[in-house]
Enzyme design. Structure first.
Site, PDB file in Angstrom:
ATOM      1  N   LYS A  55       0.862  -1.200   0.000  1.00  0.00           N
ATOM      2  CA  LYS A  55       0.000   0.000   0.000  1.00  0.00           C
ATOM      3  C   LYS A  55       0.886   1.234   0.000  1.00  0.00           C
ATOM      4  CE  LYS A  55      -1.884   2.593   3.102  1.00  0.00           C
ATOM      5  NZ  LYS A  55      -1.625   3.913   2.458  1.00  0.00           N
TER       6      LYS A  55
ATOM      7  N   GLY B   3       7.047   4.511   8.594  1.00  0.00           N
ATOM      8  CA  GLY B   3       6.186   5.669   8.846  1.00  0.00           C
ATOM      9  C   GLY B   3       6.319   6.131  10.282  1.00  0.00           C
ATOM     10  N   SER B   4       5.230   6.668  10.810  1.00  0.00           N
ATOM     11  CA  SER B   4       5.278   7.270  12.141  1.00  0.00           C
ATOM     12  C   SER B   4       5.283   6.212  13.246  1.00  0.00           C
ATOM     13  CB  SER B   4       4.066   8.188  12.328  1.00  0.00           C
ATOM     14  OG  SER B   4       2.876   7.443  12.204  1.00  0.00           O
ATOM     15  N   THR B   5       5.832   6.581  14.386  1.00  0.00           N
ATOM     16  CA  THR B   5       5.889   5.660  15.519  1.00  0.00           C
ATOM     17  C   THR B   5       4.480   5.320  16.001  1.00  0.00           C
ATOM     18  OG1 THR B   5       8.064   6.466  16.107  1.00  0.00           O
ATOM     19  CG2 THR B   5       6.841   5.369  17.854  1.00  0.00           C
TER      20      THR B   5
ATOM     21  N   VAL C 280       1.688   5.047  14.281  1.00  0.00           N
ATOM     22  CA  VAL C 280       1.072   4.024  13.416  1.00  0.00           C
ATOM     23  C   VAL C 280       1.823   2.698  13.561  1.00  0.00           C
ATOM     24  CG1 VAL C 280       0.537   3.385  11.028  1.00  0.00           C
ATOM     25  CG2 VAL C 280       0.059   5.692  11.826  1.00  0.00           C
ATOM     26  N   GLY C 281       3.116   2.764  13.756  1.00  0.00           N
ATOM     27  CA  GLY C 281       3.897   1.539  13.991  1.00  0.00           C
ATOM     28  C   GLY C 281       3.334   0.738  15.160  1.00  0.00           C
TER      29      GLY C 281
ATOM     30  N   GLU D 148      10.030   0.484  10.588  1.00  0.00           N
ATOM     31  CA  GLU D 148      11.079   1.496  10.436  1.00  0.00           C
ATOM     32  C   GLU D 148      10.409   2.827  10.703  1.00  0.00           C
ATOM     33  OE1 GLU D 148      13.058   4.240   9.372  1.00  0.00           O
ATOM     34  OE2 GLU D 148      13.080   3.578   7.295  1.00  0.00           O
TER      35      GLU D 148
ATOM     36  N   CYS E 235      13.470  10.123   7.993  1.00  0.00           N
ATOM     37  CA  CYS E 235      13.377   9.515   9.320  1.00  0.00           C
ATOM     38  C   CYS E 235      14.692   9.674  10.069  1.00  0.00           C
ATOM     39  CB  CYS E 235      12.996   8.055   9.194  1.00  0.00           C
ATOM     40  SG  CYS E 235      13.937   7.215   7.930  1.00  0.00           S
TER      41      CYS E 235
ATOM     42  N   GLU F 221       9.911  14.482  16.870  1.00  0.00           N
ATOM     43  CA  GLU F 221      10.280  14.507  15.458  1.00  0.00           C
ATOM     44  C   GLU F 221       9.449  15.583  14.743  1.00  0.00           C
ATOM     45  OE1 GLU F 221       9.169  11.055  12.930  1.00  0.00           O
ATOM     46  OE2 GLU F 221      11.223  11.168  12.220  1.00  0.00           O
TER      47      GLU F 221
HETATM   48  P1  NAI Z   1       1.841   7.716   8.761  1.00  0.00           P
HETATM   49  O1  NAI Z   1       2.616   6.843   9.652  1.00  0.00           O
HETATM   50  O2  NAI Z   1       0.415   8.008   9.094  1.00  0.00           O
HETATM   51  O3  NAI Z   1       1.865   7.165   7.251  1.00  0.00           O
HETATM   52  C1  NAI Z   1       2.764   6.213   6.733  1.00  0.00           C
HETATM   53  C2  NAI Z   1       1.997   5.120   6.013  1.00  0.00           C
HETATM   54  O4  NAI Z   1       1.180   4.435   6.953  1.00  0.00           O
HETATM   55  C3  NAI Z   1       1.049   5.619   4.921  1.00  0.00           C
HETATM   56  O5  NAI Z   1       1.041   4.692   3.863  1.00  0.00           O
HETATM   57  C4  NAI Z   1      -0.296   5.605   5.636  1.00  0.00           C
HETATM   58  O6  NAI Z   1      -1.386   5.480   4.750  1.00  0.00           O
HETATM   59  C5  NAI Z   1      -0.164   4.379   6.500  1.00  0.00           C
HETATM   60  N1  NAI Z   1      -1.065   4.341   7.661  1.00  0.00           N
HETATM   61  C6  NAI Z   1      -1.571   5.391   8.361  1.00  0.00           C
HETATM   62  N2  NAI Z   1      -2.370   4.963   9.350  1.00  0.00           N
HETATM   63  C7  NAI Z   1      -2.390   3.611   9.278  1.00  0.00           C
HETATM   64  C8  NAI Z   1      -3.036   2.586  10.032  1.00  0.00           C
HETATM   65  N3  NAI Z   1      -3.843   2.876  11.068  1.00  0.00           N
HETATM   66  N4  NAI Z   1      -2.811   1.297   9.689  1.00  0.00           N
HETATM   67  C9  NAI Z   1      -1.991   0.987   8.671  1.00  0.00           C
HETATM   68  N5  NAI Z   1      -1.372   1.914   7.911  1.00  0.00           N
HETATM   69  C10 NAI Z   1      -1.547   3.215   8.213  1.00  0.00           C
HETATM   70  O7  NAI Z   1       2.633   9.090   8.648  1.00  0.00           O
HETATM   71  P2  NAI Z   1       2.108  10.503   8.127  1.00  0.00           P
HETATM   72  O8  NAI Z   1       0.815  10.862   8.765  1.00  0.00           O
HETATM   73  O9  NAI Z   1       2.165  10.529   6.661  1.00  0.00           O
HETATM   74  O10 NAI Z   1       3.234  11.450   8.725  1.00  0.00           O
HETATM   75  C11 NAI Z   1       3.186  11.788  10.115  1.00  0.00           C
HETATM   76  C12 NAI Z   1       4.545  11.712  10.729  1.00  0.00           C
HETATM   77  O11 NAI Z   1       5.081  10.416  10.608  1.00  0.00           O
HETATM   78  C13 NAI Z   1       5.603  12.613  10.095  1.00  0.00           C
HETATM   79  O12 NAI Z   1       5.526  13.909  10.564  1.00  0.00           O
HETATM   80  C14 NAI Z   1       6.851  11.911  10.514  1.00  0.00           C
HETATM   81  O13 NAI Z   1       7.163  12.302  11.833  1.00  0.00           O
HETATM   82  C15 NAI Z   1       6.485  10.456  10.508  1.00  0.00           C
HETATM   83  N6  NAI Z   1       6.901   9.777   9.271  1.00  0.00           N
HETATM   84  C16 NAI Z   1       8.036   9.028   9.286  1.00  0.00           C
HETATM   85  C17 NAI Z   1       8.493   8.438   8.134  1.00  0.00           C
HETATM   86  C18 NAI Z   1       9.731   7.631   8.119  1.00  0.00           C
HETATM   87  O14 NAI Z   1      10.397   7.600   7.096  1.00  0.00           O
HETATM   88  N7  NAI Z   1      10.049   6.909   9.162  1.00  0.00           N
HETATM   89  C19 NAI Z   1       7.814   8.614   6.858  1.00  0.00           C
HETATM   90  C20 NAI Z   1       6.589   9.374   6.948  1.00  0.00           C
HETATM   91  C21 NAI Z   1       6.178   9.937   8.126  1.00  0.00           C
END
Ligand code: NAI
Ligand code: MG
Length: 496
Positions: free
Chosen positions: A187, A240-242, A244-245, A263, A297, A394
Site C-alpha cells: 500500500k 512511517g510514524s511511531t 502508526v507503527g 522502520e 526519518c 520529530e
Molecule cells: P503515517 O505513519 O500516518 O503514514 C505512513 C503510512 O502508513 C502511509 O502509507 C499511511 O497510509 C499508512 N497508515 C496510516 N495509518 C495507518 C493505520 N492505522 N494502519 C496501517 N497503515 C496506516 O505518517 P504521516 O501521517 O504521513 O506522517 C506523520 C509523521 O510520521 C511525520 O511527521 C513523521 O514524523 C512520521 N513519518 C516518518 C516516516 C519515516 O520515514 N520513518 C515517513 C513518513 C512519516
C-alpha cells in the site's frame, strides 16, 4: 472513469495509470471510490486514482496467495533474480519519467529525484543478486542424524510505505521480499500514489507472474488497517510514524501474529567536536537536516557543537543554510522543495511557533517561504533546553536545534537522551574519538564525518522506539525468510 490519463509535467507528458494494480492488471476499486493527489508546489490536484478498501485488499491478498502457492514457487531463484535485475534496468531506462512523477507528486527536486531512482534501481539489482544465494546450513549433531536448515519465504507480505521517498521505499521493500520468494501486497502513501503505479507497469514488462507484486493506492485507516489485521497476510513491513507503527504491532497481535518489521521515526543527534574539519562538517550538517526538506526519518535534527567552536560554527552554518535554494522542484538549482501536504506544513509551522513561545531563539528562517505551495524556510533554533518539544519530538521538516556541549561524555549523554535511536553522526579528526563515540551512541546507524549516506548493501533500522528489524543489506533477508529445521534419521529406531 478511465484507468489512465495523460499528465503534463515541466519535462514532458506521460501516460499515468490510475487503477489498483492486482494480478498484473490495473483495475477499478470494488466500491468505485477515488481520491485526488495534490501537487505540493501549487497545492492543486494532479489527478484522482482508484482507492482501495478492505474488499480490494482481500482481492489483492487472494491474488498474492494464489501466486505464492502456485506459479511463483515454480520460478527458480535465478529467474527471480533475473526479473529483479530486469526491473532495475527498466527503472534506469525510465528514470526521466519516474523522477518527474516524484517531483510532481512529492515536491522533491527533479535532480534529486533522479538520484532516488538510481538508488531504487541499485537496490532492486542488489537483491536480484541475492535471489539465488539464499541457503541454509548442514548441522552435524550425531552420526545417526542428517540435519539441515532451509530458509523458506514467509508467504504473503503486506508492505505499507510512506510518502517521503515513494519509489525508494517501494524498492527497499519489494527487493528483499521478492528475492526470497515471497509475494507482496503493497500500500502506497495516499499523498504520493503516482510513481508506484507507473512502476507497476514495469513489473509486467520485467516478467513477474500475475499476483507476485500487487500495488494498492489508499488510506492508512482503511486499506492500511485492513492489511495489518488481515488473517492471510504472513508478514508486514512498515515505514512511517511511531504512532502508526504501534497500531500495526497491535493489529498483528490481535489477528494472526503476522511477523512485523517497523522502520519509524527519529530525533537524530549530529555531533561536532572542536577538532572537526569545520567546513566539511557544516556541509554535512546542512545536508543532514535539510535534505528532502527535512522529511527523513534519519534527519540530523539535533546539532550538538563543542563549546570551543560553537560561535564560529553557528555563524558559518547560518550562512550555509541561507544559501540553500528553496523553490520549484523543476528548477535546476533547487535543493529544497515544498513539504508534502497542508497537514505536514501546519504541523511543522506549529512546532516553529511552539519553539518561539518556549523561548528558543530563531537564528535563521522560522517562517513560511513564499505565498503559494507548502514551502518553509530552512530554520535553526538556538537557546534550546532538553525539555522543549522542538528538541524532543520529530518535526519532519527543515527545522533543527543547535546546542553546546562541554566534553565527550556530555555529548554522548545529550545525544542518547531520546526515546529514538535511528541514526547519529560524529564529526572529528581524532580516530579514537570517532570510534569511542560511535560505540557509545544508541543508534542503528552512525555516520562519521558524513551524514545521510545510506547504501543498499548496509543495514538500516532503529534502536529503541525507532523500529524493529533491519532493512537493506544481507540483514533484510532475515525478515523475509523463516528457518525450517529438517532432521533425518539415518540410524536404527531408537526406542525399539
Ligand atoms: P503515517 O505513519 O500516518 O503514514 C505512513 C503510512 O502508513 C502511509 O502509507 C499511511 O497510509 C499508512 N497508515 C496510516 N495509518 C495507518 C493505520 N492505522 N494502519 C496501517 N497503515 C496506516 O505518517 P504521516 O501521517 O504521513 O506522517 C506523520 C509523521 O510520521 C511525520 O511527521 C513523521 O514524523 C512520521 N513519518 C516518518 C516516516 C519515516 O520515514 N520513518 C515517513 C513518513 C512519516
Ligand atoms: Mg501528492
Amino acid at each position: 472513469m478511465a484507468l489512465s490519463k495523460k499528465i503534463e509535467t515541466p519535462t514532458g507528458a506521460y501516460e499515468q495509470p490510475l487503477g489498483l494494480f492486482i494480478n498484473n492488471e490495473f483495475v477499478k476499486a470494488v466500491d468505485g471510490r477515488t481520491f485526488e493527489t495534490i501537487n505540493p508546489h501549487n497545492e492543486k490536484p494532479i489527478v484522482a486514482v482508484q482507492e482501495a478498501t478492505e474488499k480490494d485488499v482481500d482481492i489483492a491478498v487472494a491474488a498474492a496467495r494464489t501466486a505464492f502457492e502456485g506459479p511463483w514457487k515454480n520460478v527458480t531463484p535465478s529467474d527471480r533474480g533475473r526479473m529483479l535485475v530486469k526491473l532495475a534496468d527498466l527503472f534506469e531506462e525510465n528514470v526521466a519519467t519516474l523522477a518527474a512523477i516524484e517531483a510532481l507528486d512529492n515536491g522533491k527536486a527533479f535532480s534529486i529525484a533522479k538520484l532516488d531512482i538510481a538508488n531504487a534501481a541499485g537496490c532492486l539489482r542488489y537483491y536480484g543478486g541475492w535471489a539465488d544465494k539464499i541457503h541454509g546450513k548442514v548441522i552435524d549433531t550425531d552420526p545417526e542424524t542428517f540435519n539441515y536448515t532451509r530458509h523458506e519465504p514467509v508467504g504473503v507480505c503486506g508492505q505499507i510505505i510512506p510518502w517521503n521517498f515513494p519509489l525508494l521505499m517501494w524498492a527497499w521493500k519489494i527487493g528483499p521480499a521478492v528475492a526470497t520468494g515471497n509475494t507482496v501486497v503493497m500500500k502506497t502513501a495516499e499523498q504520493t500514489p503516482l510513481s508506484a503505479l507507473y512502476a507497476s507497469k514495469l513489473i509486467v514488462e520485467a516478467g513477474f507472474p500475475p499476483g507476485v507484486i500487487n500495488v494498492l493506492s489508499g488510506f492508512g485507516k482503511v486499506a492500511g488497517a485492513a492489511i495489518s489485521s488481515h488473517m492471510d497476510i504472513d508478514k508486514i513491513a512498515f515505514t512511517g510514524s511511531t504512532i502508526v507503527g504501534r497500531q500495526i504491532l497491535q493489529a498483528a497481535a490481535k489477528s494472526n501474529l503476522k511477523k512485523v518489521t517497523l522502520e519509524l521515526g527519529g530525533k537524530s543527534p549530529n555531533i561536532i567536536f572542536n577538532d572537526a574539519d569545520i567546513e566539511n562538517a557544516i556541509s554535512w550538517v546542512n545536508f543532514g537536516i535539510y535534505f528532502n526538506h527535512g522529511q527523513c526519518c534519519c534527519a540530523g535534527s539535533r546539532i550538538l557543537v563543542e563549546e570551543g567552536i560553537y560561535d564560529k560554527f553557528l555563524e558559518r552554518f547560518k550562512a550555509r543554510a541561507l544559501k540553500n535554494k528553496v523553490g520549484d522542484p523543476f528548477h535546476a538549482e533547487t535543493f529544497q522543495g515544498p513539504q508534502i501536504s497542508q497537514i505536514q506544513f501546519d504541523k511543522i509551522m506549529g512546532y516553529i511557533e511552539e519553539g518561539k513561545a518556549a523561548g528558543a531563539k530563531v537564528e535563521v528562517g522560522g517562517e513560511r517561504h513564499g505565498s503559494e505551495g507548502f514551502y518553509i524556510q530552512p530554520t535553526i533554533f538556538s537557546n534550546v533546553t532538553d525539555d522543549m518539544k522542538i528538541v524532543k519530538e520529530e518535526i519532519f521538516g527543515p527545522v533543527c536545534s543547535i546546542q553546546k556541549f562541554t566534553n565527550e561524555a556530555d555529548a554522548i549523554k545529550i545525544a542518547n537522551n531520546t526515546t529514538y535511536g535511528l541514526a547519529a553522526a560524529v564529526h572529528t579528526t581524532n580516530l579514537n574519538t570517532a570510534f569511542r563515540v560511535s560505540n557509545a551512541l544508541k543508534a542503528g546507524t552512525v555516520w562519521v564525518n558524513n551524514y545521510n549516506m545510506l547504501s543498499y548493501q548496509t543495514p538500516f533500522g532503529g534502536f529503541k522506539e525507532s523500529g524493529i528489524g533491519r532493512e537493506l543489506g544481507e540483514y533484510a533477508l532475515d525478515n523475509y525468510t523463516q528457518v525450517k529445521s529438517v532432521r533425518i534419521r539415518l540410524g536404527d529406531a531408537m526406542f525399539g
